[in-house]
Design an enzyme around this catalytic site. Structure first.
Site, PDB file in Angstrom:
ATOM      1  N   SER A  12      37.831  37.061  40.253  1.00 49.86           N
ATOM      2  CA  SER A  12      37.617  37.477  41.811  1.00 49.86           C
ATOM      3  C   SER A  12      37.815  38.625  41.878  1.00 49.86           C
ATOM      4  CB  SER A  12      38.105  36.152  42.837  1.00 49.86           C
ATOM      5  OG  SER A  12      39.242  36.743  42.251  1.00 49.86           O
ATOM      6  N   CYS A  74      40.015  33.011  35.700  1.00 46.44           N
ATOM      7  CA  CYS A  74      40.018  32.983  36.700  1.00 46.44           C
ATOM      8  C   CYS A  74      40.465  31.754  37.381  1.00 46.44           C
ATOM      9  CB  CYS A  74      38.982  32.963  37.793  1.00 46.44           C
ATOM     10  SG  CYS A  74      38.771  33.180  39.718  1.00 46.44           S
ATOM     11  N   GLU A 159      46.341  41.600  45.776  1.00 45.41           N
ATOM     12  CA  GLU A 159      45.197  42.402  45.846  1.00 45.41           C
ATOM     13  C   GLU A 159      45.434  44.065  47.331  1.00 45.41           C
ATOM     14  OE1 GLU A 159      41.725  42.190  45.274  1.00 45.41           O
ATOM     15  OE2 GLU A 159      41.915  41.007  43.402  1.00 45.41           O
ATOM     16  N   CYS A 193      47.608  31.555  37.796  1.00 42.13           N
ATOM     17  CA  CYS A 193      46.484  31.861  38.300  1.00 42.13           C
ATOM     18  C   CYS A 193      46.535  33.784  38.314  1.00 42.13           C
ATOM     19  CB  CYS A 193      46.916  32.312  40.185  1.00 42.13           C
ATOM     20  SG  CYS A 193      45.872  33.544  41.273  1.00 42.13           S
TER      21      CYS A 193
HETATM   22  N1  DGL Z   1      42.841  34.775  39.977  1.00 48.39           N
HETATM   23  C1  DGL Z   1      42.672  34.365  40.208  1.00 48.39           C
HETATM   24  C2  DGL Z   1      43.372  33.202  39.282  1.00 48.39           C
HETATM   25  O1  DGL Z   1      43.607  32.881  38.677  1.00 48.39           O
HETATM   26  C3  DGL Z   1      42.163  33.940  41.724  1.00 48.39           C
HETATM   27  C4  DGL Z   1      42.448  34.196  42.574  1.00 48.39           C
HETATM   28  C5  DGL Z   1      41.542  33.883  43.563  1.00 48.39           C
HETATM   29  O2  DGL Z   1      41.814  33.501  44.593  1.00 48.39           O
HETATM   30  O3  DGL Z   1      40.293  35.098  44.494  1.00 48.39           O
HETATM   31  O4  DGL Z   1      42.690  31.494  40.466  1.00 48.39           O
END
Ligand code: DGL
Length: 275
Positions: A12, A74, A159, A193
């Site tokens: 994302s 992700c 972010e 995550c």
């Molecule tokens: N990097 C994404 C994951 O591993 C997360 C992101 C999001 O909330 O956009 O869940």
């Protein structure tokens, strides 16, 4: 459709770069194409339908670039979109191509790290609500107890480049305390995550001594290496000149400035307009 091309790596936003970094270390010979859907990030608080539609749109773009293999680096997309894409969309749009996620390879191994048989998963709301980790870990380690904590603010903090700020401490401390209240015998914490490795130092500050903190990058890289050995029909369609290309759906300069923190090397991205 062109079937020869780089390995696609999707997130994302920036988080998937922590996975790509480890994949590139393990498998440097392949070409990689990274896409961060930064314009629509974070995915973690979005509905199943929205995450599915966004992810499918990005997967189709990878296919148009010639990718035969796409990794959803992700957890949220892996939890909410992967199964539908694999079972419903792939047979129709590209039966000879493959899309893999990060939850299954992690679930296959995480139980081996625990001596108490209790594992804690820190993840986005979406990943936690999907119950993907308890379900998948249960298939490989039925005796292992799985505790989850949704860390709602962690992706926005990362972010926004606020992950080292004092403000971040409040949220990290709160979520860590919560998960150990749920399961005090937890001896392994998974960063479920791909954004969370950036918060590793802060997380460690608030974790009980002796608890093991696990990130997914190396696990996914090892699993991909194994997959490519077991699937020569896919491997032979992955181009091998050591090239890396980066795309973002948002500002290229913001992406390049921020991506280095995740990837560990300078990044020069291009813009992709998905609207
Ligand atoms: N990097 C994404 C994951 O591993 C997360 C992101 C999001 O909330 O956009 O869940």
């Amino acid at each position: 459709m062109n079937n020869s091309g780089p390995i696609g790596v999707f997130d994302s936003g920036y988080g998937g770069l922590t996975v790509l970094k480890e994949i590139v270390k393990t498998l440097p010979q392949y070409n990689y194409l990274y896409l961060g859907d930064n314009a629509r990030s974070p995915y973690g608080n979005r509905s199943f339908d929205t995450v599915y539609h966004y992810t499918l749109q990005c997967v189709k773009w990878f296919f148009d670039q010639g990718c035969s293999l796409v990794i959803l680096a992700c957890n949220t997309a892996s939890a909410k979109a992967l199964r539908t894409i694999q079972q419903q969309d792939l047979p129709k749009v590209a039966p000879e191509k493959r899309v893999l996620g990060v939850i299954r390879p992690t679930a296959e191994i995480i139980g081996t790290f625990s001596e108490t048989g209790s594992v804690g998963i820190l993840a986005t709301n979406g990943t936690v609500a999907s119950e993907s980790y308890p379900l998948e870990i249960g298939k490989f380690f039925p005796e292992t107890k799985v505790y989850q904590e949704a860390c709602t603010m962690w992706v926005p903090l990362v972010e926004a480049n606020e992950h080292k700020s004092h403000g971040a401490d409040y949220f990290v401390k709160k979520n860590i305390e919560n998960i150990f209240e749920k399961g005090e015998e937890i001896d392994v914490i998974l960063l479920g995550c791909t954004h969370y490795p950036l918060l590793k130092e802060k997380i460690e500050e608030y974790m009980p001594v002796g608890v093991k903190l696990v990130s997914q990058g190396e696990i996914v890289a090892e699993s991909l290496a194994d997959y490519l050995i077991r699937h020569p029909e896919i491997e032979s369609r992955c181009t091998k000149n050591g090239q890396r290309q980066f795309y973002t759906t948002d500002s290229v300069s913001d992406f390049d400035n921020h991506a280095t923190i995740f990837y560990g090397e300078p990044v020069c991205s291009k813009h992709l307009d998905l609207e």
